[in-house]
Structures are given as structure tokens and as C-alpha cells.
Design a protein around this motif. Structure first.
Motif, short mmCIF file in Angstrom:
data_model
loop_
_atom_site.label_atom_id
_atom_site.label_comp_id
_atom_site.label_asym_id
_atom_site.label_seq_id
_atom_site.Cartn_x
_atom_site.Cartn_y
_atom_site.Cartn_z
N UNK A 202 0.79 -1.23 0.00
CA UNK A 202 0.00 0.00 0.00
C UNK A 202 0.83 1.29 0.00
N UNK A 203 2.06 1.22 0.46
CA UNK A 203 2.85 2.44 0.55
C UNK A 203 3.80 2.65 -0.62
N UNK A 204 3.91 1.68 -1.49
CA UNK A 204 4.70 1.89 -2.70
C UNK A 204 6.04 1.22 -2.75
N UNK A 205 6.19 0.09 -2.09
CA UNK A 205 7.41 -0.68 -2.22
C UNK A 205 8.24 -0.78 -0.95
N UNK A 206 9.41 -1.38 -1.15
CA UNK A 206 10.29 -1.74 -0.04
C UNK A 206 10.79 -0.54 0.74
N UNK A 207 11.26 0.49 0.05
CA UNK A 207 11.84 1.65 0.73
C UNK A 207 10.77 2.39 1.53
N UNK A 208 9.61 2.62 0.93
CA UNK A 208 8.53 3.32 1.64
C UNK A 208 8.07 2.51 2.85
N UNK A 209 7.94 1.20 2.69
CA UNK A 209 7.52 0.34 3.79
C UNK A 209 8.55 0.36 4.91
N UNK A 210 9.83 0.24 4.56
CA UNK A 210 10.90 0.26 5.55
C UNK A 210 10.93 1.59 6.30
N UNK A 211 10.82 2.69 5.58
CA UNK A 211 10.84 4.01 6.22
C UNK A 211 9.67 4.18 7.19
N UNK A 212 8.49 3.76 6.77
CA UNK A 212 7.32 3.86 7.64
C UNK A 212 7.47 2.98 8.87
N UNK A 213 7.82 1.71 8.66
CA UNK A 213 7.87 0.76 9.76
C UNK A 213 9.00 1.02 10.74
N UNK A 214 10.03 1.73 10.31
CA UNK A 214 11.13 2.05 11.23
C UNK A 214 10.93 3.38 11.94
N UNK A 215 9.90 4.13 11.56
CA UNK A 215 9.64 5.42 12.19
C UNK A 215 9.04 5.20 13.59
#
Length: 72
Positions: free
Chosen positions: A20-33
Motif C-alpha cells: 500500500x505504501x509503494x514498495x520496499x523503501x517506503x515500507x521500511x521508512x514507515x515501519x522504522x519510524x
């Protein structure tokens, strides 16, 4: 030590964020925030309990629903 349910929650929330967030980098950035409590990350909150998973999944869906899409 983590249990099987914790690993299942981790897999489900990362798959949801990735899709939903647009791939690996976006998911990683969100989940690590920082998470809602500012003491744990979004991923730690989601894997810590079923309620945490629901809370973070809701945030992912809310963010995805409000993102600008091409040609809209």
C-alpha cells in the motif's frame, strides 16, 4: 524469544506496508519510524500485540487512502 504469532504479525504488516505504501523503501521508512507511543517503532508496535498490529495496519491504510495517485 519471539513466538510464531509475532513472526506472523511481522509478515502481515510488512506485506501490507509494501503493497500500500509503494514498495520496499517506503515500507521500511514507515515501519522504522517512531510508533504512536514514541518509545517503539511502528514495526515493534505491530509485532508486539494484536492490538498494535490493528493500530499500525489502520495507519498504513489511512496513509495509502490519502496519497496522491497519478492522473487524479
Amino acid at each position: 524469544m519471539r513466538d510464531d504469532r509475532s513472526f506472523q504479525r511481522r509478515s502481515e504488516i510488512t506485506d501490507l506496508a509494501f503493497g500500500l505504501l509503494g514498495g520496499r523503501v517506503a515500507a521500511r521508512n514507515f515501519l522504522s519510524s517512531p510508533g504512536p507511543d514514541h518509545h517503539r517503532s511502528m514495526l515493534e508496535t505491530a509485532t508486539g500485540s494484536t492490538i498494535g498490529q490493528i493500530q499500525i495496519a489502520h495507519l498504513v491504510r489511512k496513509i495509502a487512502a490519502h496519497r496522491m495517485r497519478p492522473y487524479q
